[in-house]
Design an enzyme around this catalytic site. Sequence first.
Site, mmCIF file in Angstrom:
data_model
loop_
_atom_site.group_PDB
_atom_site.id
_atom_site.type_symbol
_atom_site.label_atom_id
_atom_site.label_comp_id
_atom_site.label_asym_id
_atom_site.label_seq_id
_atom_site.Cartn_x
_atom_site.Cartn_y
_atom_site.Cartn_z
ATOM 1 N N HIS A 69 0.836 -1.196 0.000
ATOM 2 C CA HIS A 69 0.000 0.000 0.000
ATOM 3 C C HIS A 69 0.874 1.250 0.000
ATOM 4 C CE1 HIS A 69 0.454 0.734 4.403
ATOM 5 N NE2 HIS A 69 0.297 -0.565 4.565
ATOM 6 N N ASP A 71 -0.130 4.313 1.067
ATOM 7 C CA ASP A 71 -0.492 5.278 2.097
ATOM 8 C C ASP A 71 0.162 4.953 3.429
ATOM 9 O OD1 ASP A 71 -2.140 2.962 2.216
ATOM 10 O OD2 ASP A 71 -3.529 4.015 3.538
ATOM 11 N N ASP A 102 5.932 0.584 7.957
ATOM 12 C CA ASP A 102 4.598 0.258 7.437
ATOM 13 C C ASP A 102 4.188 1.228 6.342
ATOM 14 O OD1 ASP A 102 2.052 -0.712 7.105
ATOM 15 O OD2 ASP A 102 1.263 0.138 8.959
ATOM 16 N N GLU A 136 -5.142 1.540 2.164
ATOM 17 C CA GLU A 136 -5.173 0.323 2.997
ATOM 18 C C GLU A 136 -5.388 0.662 4.462
ATOM 19 O OE1 GLU A 136 -3.638 -2.926 5.555
ATOM 20 O OE2 GLU A 136 -2.904 -0.859 5.394
ATOM 21 N N GLU A 162 3.838 -6.019 4.118
ATOM 22 C CA GLU A 162 3.704 -5.406 5.442
ATOM 23 C C GLU A 162 4.896 -5.788 6.331
ATOM 24 O OE1 GLU A 162 1.417 -3.349 6.477
ATOM 25 O OE2 GLU A 162 -0.408 -3.664 5.302
ATOM 26 N N HIS A 351 2.655 2.307 12.768
ATOM 27 C CA HIS A 351 1.795 3.354 13.332
ATOM 28 C C HIS A 351 2.403 4.020 14.568
ATOM 29 C CE1 HIS A 351 -2.014 1.166 11.561
ATOM 30 N NE2 HIS A 351 -0.985 1.179 10.714
#
Length: 378
Positions: A69, A71, A102, A136, A162, A351
């Site tokens: 992904h 984003d 990530d 995502e 990931e 995150h």
Amino acid sequence: MQKNEQIEILKHLVSLNSVNGYEEAVATYIKQLFAAHGIDSQIIPYAHGRSNLIAEIGQGKQVLALSGHLDTVATGDPANWQFPPFDAHIENNRLYGRGAADMKSGLAAMVITFINLADNQTPLNGRLRFIGTVGEENGAMGSRMLTEQGYADDLSALVIGEPTGGNIVYAHNGSLNYHVFCQGKGAHSSMPEKGINAVTNLIKFVTAEATGFDDAPISPELGSLVHNVTVFKGGEQVNTIPAYAELQGNIRPIPEFDNAAVIQRLHELVDQVNQQTDAQLTLHVDYSFKPIISDQHDALIQTTKQIADAEFGHPVDLAVIHGATDASEFTKSKNHFPVMVYGAGEWSAAHSLNESVDLDQYAHVQHVYQQLVEKFLA
């Protein structure tokens, strides 16, 4: 490609602010990289400022996809970071920044794999497909769109990049987000009998939800179903009975208590509360990702393990995670194929404040990707 070039690609990707909703710059940069090495790619717009990217090399019936992904999640307050989140600062062989783990390290390693194979004119007995997706981190609309357009219908296997710390993830939970809305009736707080308190009645759902999944079985692969009420909003003024309240929840389904069973149970809990009160509760499912389990003994998993064991110099783990990935959308295709989650960066870094990736691990994972492609499409 030289090591310093590989690091520069990762630095550039991390320096691009692609917080969910602003992925266009990443798609454009990767397209330009591919073009510089003779690789055709296709921008597939999702919305203004948001584009997926597809590229493919090789020829043949088998199709191996490397997917990531574009984003990231938001940064939070940049002042709380040790280094600015888009500076891609390197210190003690770690690159710091939002998306470093990530999953721009996995994304960069996949891009480099494509470039190396193209530059070396490596013969492939099949096709290698790059799939870069938007959104995502909040709804997986990119992978949903590409699945609907048929990009998973011919896949032989799928690797999602990931962060797994170089270990191999063969299974993960699903993810289901929902709202419950409660409509009551406003009144002066001195006369509560004239109103219907939406907050009080929505709390009845919270109480029921806390034990509402106690009978869910335990998955031998993924463990317990996980469920939480995570957002609650209600009331406008301290001396007014609230006429409206809402909450949001997140559930991590397992195959033994799947998304359909979860949705049915949520409806039952809402109906139960509605029968106990004059307030009106309604349920809305925002999105529903199914759990993923691949056979640990599948050739994709075992070939990757053999390569990774040798590359890292020790046995890597076969593991599960409780997050969800784009695989939950891609596997909605009628085509059945094995899925593996494999990338650089630690899952725990995703995150997080001061997100980072070890640059040696990043290089090792790229080597594993390239050797896997060469063996899978031999």
